[in-house]
Write an enzyme that holds these catalytic residues in place. Structure first.
Site, mmCIF file in Angstrom:
data_model
loop_
_atom_site.group_PDB
_atom_site.id
_atom_site.type_symbol
_atom_site.label_atom_id
_atom_site.label_comp_id
_atom_site.label_asym_id
_atom_site.label_seq_id
_atom_site.Cartn_x
_atom_site.Cartn_y
_atom_site.Cartn_z
ATOM 1 N N CYS A 132 -12.301 3.016 4.102
ATOM 2 C CA CYS A 132 -11.878 3.887 5.213
ATOM 3 C C CYS A 132 -13.010 4.141 6.212
ATOM 4 O O CYS A 132 -12.846 3.955 7.422
ATOM 5 C CB CYS A 132 -11.315 5.200 4.678
ATOM 6 S SG CYS A 132 -12.507 6.273 3.822
ATOM 7 N N HIS A 181 -11.667 11.060 2.975
ATOM 8 C CA HIS A 181 -10.992 9.991 3.714
ATOM 9 C C HIS A 181 -11.131 10.222 5.213
ATOM 10 O O HIS A 181 -11.275 11.354 5.680
ATOM 11 C CB HIS A 181 -9.508 9.935 3.326
ATOM 12 C CG HIS A 181 -8.770 8.778 3.929
ATOM 13 N ND1 HIS A 181 -9.109 7.475 3.677
ATOM 14 C CD2 HIS A 181 -7.704 8.732 4.784
ATOM 15 C CE1 HIS A 181 -8.284 6.667 4.331
ATOM 16 N NE2 HIS A 181 -7.434 7.409 5.024
ATOM 17 N N HIS A 234 -5.776 3.435 9.733
ATOM 18 C CA HIS A 234 -6.783 3.706 8.697
ATOM 19 C C HIS A 234 -6.709 2.640 7.613
ATOM 20 O O HIS A 234 -5.769 1.854 7.539
ATOM 21 C CB HIS A 234 -6.587 5.105 8.099
ATOM 22 C CG HIS A 234 -5.357 5.224 7.240
ATOM 23 N ND1 HIS A 234 -5.288 6.093 6.180
ATOM 24 C CD2 HIS A 234 -4.143 4.590 7.269
ATOM 25 C CE1 HIS A 234 -4.094 6.007 5.600
ATOM 26 N NE2 HIS A 234 -3.396 5.100 6.243
#
Length: 517
Positions: free
Chosen positions: A422, A475, A487
């Site tokens: 990520c 994240h 993402h």
């Protein structure tokens, strides 16, 4: 009548194919299409300097003898071998097979005997001897405008020092990336052929347009992508493509199952790319702890730390620091041996940066830290001139780059076009546009400018935390407008676009940051 003409044409074609071995395919049995000096050795064959044919081996890795070098020089210079004076050497008798060749090179003062009046035709040629011989044979001169450079292992008082300097000044040889010439090392037939071809045909010469030698060594990644591990010797059998030399990250990501990918969480840290400079922190057996200078992390002031195989890192000099640079903008690009896609050298990743030697048509000639000059397609890179700055990107620029990776497999610690995690995704996208942000999501969440959710703009980073957004950040995604983000979520998925209100992201939203000015 027609049959007779066709038969005659067939006979002519057969004769032509026999008399021209190159037309049948390989010019030498041991020189394949991927061989870096294929063009140079084929040139020697075309000039009649060396025998050739699909069943004839050039002997690329064999050491060259004084007699073999003499034979090639006589043919290259088109010297008449008849009626030459006796060379006056005790080990070559008149009437012997090598007599005429040796008498010719001695008479031309290209090669001479030793103090014992021995020619030693079967003695192996050293690189120092080669330099002196080539300079004498072709009467090479030191250009008045040549750059001054001294190989670290060449004694200035050596008999060959002036000749080695002359070869360097004439773009015939630049030695090795570690600033050595290795004068006492025996010379291979391939290397002698390359030097000879460069003298005879300047098109084969490597011109160092922005060469600016430095004295301090630095360390560089010498594989397409190296993965940094939390501890040495942690790799599994399935990870062999990632820790071998060369690496094969494409194979690695494709062969791992989802549980095997999940196992990497907490075991690997980040990745570094081909040619990227690193700092060596310490070594342990076949593993080395490094810090990636271009990745900011509070873990180490030198850069993002982790363990890699020793074979992935090589010492070299930053001699091309004054060059323009080529940054790969395609997710994956190829380096090639020359200006043709028929001879690939290595796949390299998005954001790989290499010094530029020349731009020519659809190609960019680049200098690697260890592997010499290579070529990349111009469409795969962005070239930035030395002293210039990338134009400030717009949010649309950022999004266009981010969407290139839609559908790319997730890879924990990934920062390459073969797989991204990520924060590796957001870090890499911004780095493409000259904006260096921290490597990890938790650190990215503390830099930049805080933005309210109601004021989000495309390109802003969205952060998500445990405990319904109140715990630690785990994240990051990138806002693309219209309530959506792009993402790289987890090992079970690929880079994707979805609503920021999808769960668990709606519940775990913890804040946003803007890195665009």
């Amino acid at each position: 009548m027609i049959k007779k003409i066709l038969f005659q044409l067939l006979i002519l074609a057969l004769i032509f194919s026999i008399s021209n071995p190159a037309s049948a395919g390989k010019v030498f049995s041991d020189v394949g299409d991927q061989y870096s000096a294929k063009a140079e050795l084929e040139f020697l064959a075309e000039q009649g300097i060396v025998p050739s044919g699909p069943s004839v081996a050039y002997g690329i890795n064999q050491s060259i003898t004084r007699l073999e070098a003499s034979e090639m020089l006589v043919r290259a210079l088109k010297l008449d071998t008849t009626n030459r004076p006796d060379p006056q050497v005790v080990d070559v008798k008149k009437g012997s097979a090598a007599y005429d060749i040796i008498a010719t090179v001695v008479d031309e003062n290209i090669m001479v005997g030793n103090l014992k009046k021995e020619f030693n035709p079967n003695a192996l040629l050293t690189r120092a001897e080669m330099a002196a011989i080539l300079v004498r044979a072709f009467d090479l001169q030191q250009p008045s405008s040549s750059k001054k450079f001294q190989f670290v292992d060449v004694n200035v008082k050596s008999f060959a020092a002036p000749s080695i300097s002359t070869l360097f000044a004439n773009n015939i040889t630049f030695g090795y990336p570690d600033h050595t010439f290795k004068p006492t090392m025996t010379l291979t037939r391939a290397h002698f052929g390359i030097f000879l071809a460069r003298i005879l045909n300047p098109e084969f010469q490597e011109t160092l347009t922005c060469f600016n030698p430095v004295t301090e060594k630095t360390y560089y990644v010498n594989v397409a992508v190296t993965t940094l591990w939390k501890a040495p010797n942690a790799a599994r059998l399935i990870d062999r493509p990632a820790v071998s030399t060369p690496t094969d990250i494409r194979k690695w990501t494709k062969t791992m199952t989802i549980p095997q990918k999940q196992w990497l969480v907490g075991k690997t840290e980040t990745q570094a790319l081909y040619g990227q400079e690193v700092v060596v922190l310490k070594t342990s057996g076949k593993w080395m702890q490094i810090a990636v200078k271009d990745q900011y992390s509070p873990k180490n002031k030198a850069g993002y730390p982790g363990w890699v195989p020793v074979s992935h890192i090589k010492e070299s000099y930053a001699d091309f620091g004054q060059c323009a640079t080529a940054k790969v903008k395609a997710p994956i690009a190829n380096l090639y041996q020359n200006e043709t896609t028929a001879r690939p050298f290595m796949e390299i990743s998005f954001n790989t940066i290499l010094p530029v030697l020349e731009e020519k048509g659809d190609w960019v000639k680049v200098q690697t830290a260890i592997d010499g000059a290579k070529y990349v397609r111009k469409q795969d890179v962005s070239v930035l001139q030395k002293g210039s700055q990338l134009p400030a990107p717009t949010s649309q620029d950022i999004l266009t780059t981010a969407k290139k990776f839609n559908g790319l497999p997730y890879l924990w610690a990934g920062t390459s076009g073969f797989g991204l995690d990520c924060s590796g995704f957001t870090y890499s996208v911004y780095r493409q546009h000259g904006i260096d942000i921290p490597r990890d999501a938790s650190v990215q969440a503390t830099h930049g400018t805080a933005v309210k959710k109601s004021e989000l703009q495309p390109g802003d980073l969205l952060f998500f935390a445990y405990n319904k957004g109140k715990g630690s950040v785990h994240h990051v995604g990138m806002y693309i407008g219209n309530g959506k983000m792009i993402h790289s979520p987890n090992p079970k998925k690929t880079v994707e676009i979805l609503s920021i209100d999808a769960e668990p992201y709606r519940t775990e939203f913890s804040g946003a940051r803007r890195y665009l000015k």
